[in-house]
Write a protein that holds these residues in place. Structure first.
Motif, short mmCIF file in Angstrom:
data_model
loop_
_atom_site.label_atom_id
_atom_site.label_comp_id
_atom_site.label_asym_id
_atom_site.label_seq_id
_atom_site.Cartn_x
_atom_site.Cartn_y
_atom_site.Cartn_z
N ALA A 161 8.56 0.19 -8.83
CA ALA A 161 8.45 -1.17 -8.31
C ALA A 161 7.86 -1.13 -6.90
O ALA A 161 8.12 -0.20 -6.15
N VAL A 162 7.06 -2.15 -6.59
CA VAL A 162 6.49 -2.30 -5.26
C VAL A 162 6.69 -3.74 -4.83
O VAL A 162 6.47 -4.66 -5.62
N SER A 163 7.06 -3.95 -3.59
CA SER A 163 7.35 -5.29 -3.08
C SER A 163 6.09 -6.03 -2.67
O SER A 163 5.01 -5.45 -2.55
N ASP A 164 6.27 -7.30 -2.41
CA ASP A 164 5.25 -8.10 -1.74
C ASP A 164 5.23 -7.66 -0.28
O ASP A 164 6.08 -6.89 0.16
N ALA A 165 4.29 -8.21 0.48
CA ALA A 165 4.16 -7.87 1.90
C ALA A 165 5.16 -8.68 2.73
O ALA A 165 5.39 -9.85 2.47
N TYR A 166 5.72 -8.03 3.73
CA TYR A 166 6.61 -8.67 4.71
C TYR A 166 5.97 -8.54 6.08
O TYR A 166 5.35 -7.52 6.39
N SER A 167 6.14 -9.55 6.92
CA SER A 167 5.50 -9.54 8.23
C SER A 167 6.24 -8.66 9.24
O SER A 167 5.64 -8.20 10.21
N ALA A 218 1.15 -4.86 7.18
CA ALA A 218 2.32 -5.51 6.59
C ALA A 218 3.32 -4.44 6.14
O ALA A 218 2.94 -3.31 5.81
N PHE A 219 4.57 -4.81 6.09
CA PHE A 219 5.62 -3.89 5.63
C PHE A 219 5.89 -4.14 4.16
O PHE A 219 5.93 -5.28 3.70
N ARG A 220 6.08 -3.08 3.43
CA ARG A 220 6.37 -3.14 2.00
C ARG A 220 7.39 -2.06 1.67
O ARG A 220 7.60 -1.14 2.43
N PHE A 271 7.34 1.25 3.94
CA PHE A 271 6.10 1.72 4.56
C PHE A 271 5.27 0.55 5.06
O PHE A 271 5.53 -0.60 4.72
N GLN A 272 4.28 0.88 5.88
CA GLN A 272 3.37 -0.13 6.40
C GLN A 272 2.03 0.07 5.71
O GLN A 272 1.51 1.18 5.64
#
Length: 71
Positions: free
Chosen positions: A30-36, A16-18, A10-11
């Motif tokens: 679990a949740v990820s860090d942000a990706y560009s 940012a994408f996560r 999701f955005q």
């Protein structure tokens, strides 16, 4: 109820994408860090999928707490 664990890409509000990993019972585990970029986020998901079966469980915070180290 979710039938199988799944990754949800999701955005966030900042653009940012996560991704999050949702368990069979529908709970987010679990949740990820942000990706560009979307592509980088997909690579993050694939990395978790490939590396998780071989990962170990580390209890560093518990060990630090027991050693009297403040976190």
């Amino acid at each position: 109820m979710v039938r199988h664990p799944r990754f949800e890409l999701f955005q966030d509000r900042r653009g940012a994408f996560r991704f999050r990993l949702t368990a069979r019972n529908g709970k987010i585990i679990a949740v990820s860090d942000a990706y560009s970029t979307h592509a980088a986020c997909r690579k993050g998901i694939e990395s978790v999928r490939q590396n998780a079966p071989e990962s170990s469980v580390e209890e560093a915070l518990i060990e630090m707490y027991l050693a009297g180290v403040s976190v």
